[in-house]
Every structure is written in structure tokens, then in C-alpha cells.
Motif scaffolding. Structure first.
Motif, mmCIF file in Angstrom:
data_model
loop_
_atom_site.group_PDB
_atom_site.id
_atom_site.type_symbol
_atom_site.label_atom_id
_atom_site.label_comp_id
_atom_site.label_asym_id
_atom_site.label_seq_id
_atom_site.Cartn_x
_atom_site.Cartn_y
_atom_site.Cartn_z
ATOM 1 N N UNK A 259 0.837 -1.208 0.000
ATOM 2 C CA UNK A 259 0.000 0.000 0.000
ATOM 3 C C UNK A 259 0.866 1.250 0.000
ATOM 4 N N UNK A 260 1.928 1.238 0.791
ATOM 5 C CA UNK A 260 2.814 2.399 0.870
ATOM 6 C C UNK A 260 3.636 2.563 -0.399
ATOM 7 N N UNK A 261 3.895 1.487 -1.097
ATOM 8 C CA UNK A 261 4.673 1.533 -2.339
ATOM 9 C C UNK A 261 3.848 2.060 -3.508
ATOM 10 N N UNK A 262 2.563 1.773 -3.499
ATOM 11 C CA UNK A 262 1.671 2.192 -4.583
ATOM 12 C C UNK A 262 1.481 3.703 -4.577
ATOM 13 N N UNK A 263 0.991 4.226 -5.698
ATOM 14 C CA UNK A 263 0.652 5.647 -5.735
ATOM 15 C C UNK A 263 -0.471 5.942 -4.754
ATOM 16 N N UNK A 264 -1.410 5.010 -4.646
ATOM 17 C CA UNK A 264 -2.524 5.124 -3.703
ATOM 18 C C UNK A 264 -2.706 3.767 -3.044
ATOM 19 N N UNK A 265 -2.607 3.720 -1.715
ATOM 20 C CA UNK A 265 -2.826 2.488 -0.964
ATOM 21 C C UNK A 265 -4.092 2.615 -0.147
ATOM 22 N N UNK A 266 -4.941 1.588 -0.226
ATOM 23 C CA UNK A 266 -6.232 1.616 0.465
ATOM 24 C C UNK A 266 -6.364 0.382 1.347
ATOM 25 N N UNK A 267 -6.681 0.625 2.609
ATOM 26 C CA UNK A 267 -6.958 -0.454 3.559
ATOM 27 C C UNK A 267 -8.468 -0.615 3.623
ATOM 28 N N UNK A 268 -8.948 -1.797 3.282
ATOM 29 C CA UNK A 268 -10.381 -2.060 3.336
ATOM 30 C C UNK A 268 -10.652 -3.015 4.488
ATOM 31 N N UNK A 269 -11.778 -2.842 5.125
ATOM 32 C CA UNK A 269 -12.124 -3.716 6.236
ATOM 33 C C UNK A 269 -11.676 -3.140 7.562
ATOM 34 N N UNK A 270 -11.740 -3.980 8.572
ATOM 35 C CA UNK A 270 -11.481 -3.502 9.929
ATOM 36 C C UNK A 270 -10.367 -4.273 10.616
ATOM 37 N N UNK A 271 -9.295 -4.533 9.900
ATOM 38 C CA UNK A 271 -8.188 -5.290 10.460
ATOM 39 C C UNK A 271 -7.509 -4.524 11.590
#
Length: 160
Positions: free
Chosen positions: A82-94
Motif C-alpha cells: 500500500x505504501x509503495x503504490x501511488x494510492x494504498x487503500x486499507x479495506x475492512x477492519x483489520x
């Protein structure tokens, strides 16, 4: 694909046939990087974990001229990608992904209504990072795939 984008899916949990079946209505060219179950029952692991995910996304970021590269993940092993991508998205409630992100100074922020805003925030943050190299970055959080779809297509509207 309507916007002329290419679609790629990197997954260590889902098989290529399942992904293709799920995404077939999009009729988009699809590139897959997935672990595969072989006829003999063995599993081929081309993407064995966090470091491999990060490396694959880094290669995409370096190779893709038509950006952005967006990475959506749901676990701690997705944070580096996620940090490497242009846009990183965390989905869910981990809870574990959030705990690790906090422990390493990664900021988790609500997903903006448009991809343009995600990229603008990253650009501003990259300027900040030049001043403070110990800041690892931001990961956007989304509550649903629909929220992500709307952000990527620029259709997110305020709830009525």
C-alpha cells in the motif's frame, strides 16, 4: 476499463479462476499475480507474502507510464505494498493492520471522494517527507468496495 485503465489483481488468497469469474462483467484486460492450486494439489506461490507484494507493486510503479497504481489490501501483509503504490487503500477492519501501521508511524486517513484528491494529498505529503524522512506515508481506509469504486471513478457523493 471505461476510462481506459488496465486492471491487475495481486492476491495470495484468491485463485485466478475465482478472480476472473468475479471480474468478468468488467470486460477489461486483466493481469493476475496469484498463488495457484495445481492439479496435483500443490500450490505455486509466486506472491508468497509481504515482501513479494511490495516488490511486485514497486515493479509496477517503475514500469507503468499511465499511472496511478492503486493497491487495495486488508491485512498487515499488505501495508508495504500500500505504501509503495501511488494510492494504498486499507479495506475492512483489520485491527492488526491498524496496530502495525500506528507502530511504524503510518497515517491511516479516510478515503477522499476522488482519486485526484488521493494523489494531491500524496504529492503534498511527499513534500513533507522530504523535510521529515522518518514519515513512512499515508494509507487510505475504505469501508466497502463500493466506496473504493466511487473514489476511483470520481463518483463518491455525500450521503442523503
Amino acid at each position: 476499463s471505461a476510462a481506459g485503465s488496465r486492471l491487475g489483481v495481486l492476491s495470495i488468497n484468491w485463485s485466478p479462476p475465482l478472480i476472473r469469474a468475479t471480474l468478468s462483467p468488467l470486460a477489461a484486460p486483466l493481469e493476475l499475480w496469484c498463488n495457484e492450486l495445481q492439479p496435483d494439489g500443490s500450490i505455486v506461490l509466486p506472491v508468497p507474502g509481504a515482501a513479494a507484494k511490495r516488490a511486485r507493486i514497486a515493479a509496477l510503479v517503475d514500469a507503468v507510464c499511465a499511472r496511478p497504481v492503486v493497491y487495495v489490501g486488508d491485512s498487515p501483509t499488505d501495508l508495504l505494498a500500500m505504501l509503495e503504490a501511488d494510492v494504498g487503500v486499507l479495506i475492512g477492519e483489520s485491527a492488526s493492520a491498524r496496530l502495525i501501521a500506528r507502530r511504524f508511524g503510518v497515517r491511516i486517513a479516510p478515503l477522499p471522494p476522488s482519486l485526484r484528491e488521493c494523489l494531491a494529498a500524496r504529492g503534498a505529503q511527499e513534500g513533507e517527507v522530504a523535510a521529515a524522512a522518518d514519515s513512512p506515508g499515508v494509507v487510505w481506509e475504505a469501508g466497502s468496495w463500493e466506496e473504493i469504486r466511487r473514489c476511483l471513478l470520481g463518483e463518491l457523493q455525500d450521503p442523503i
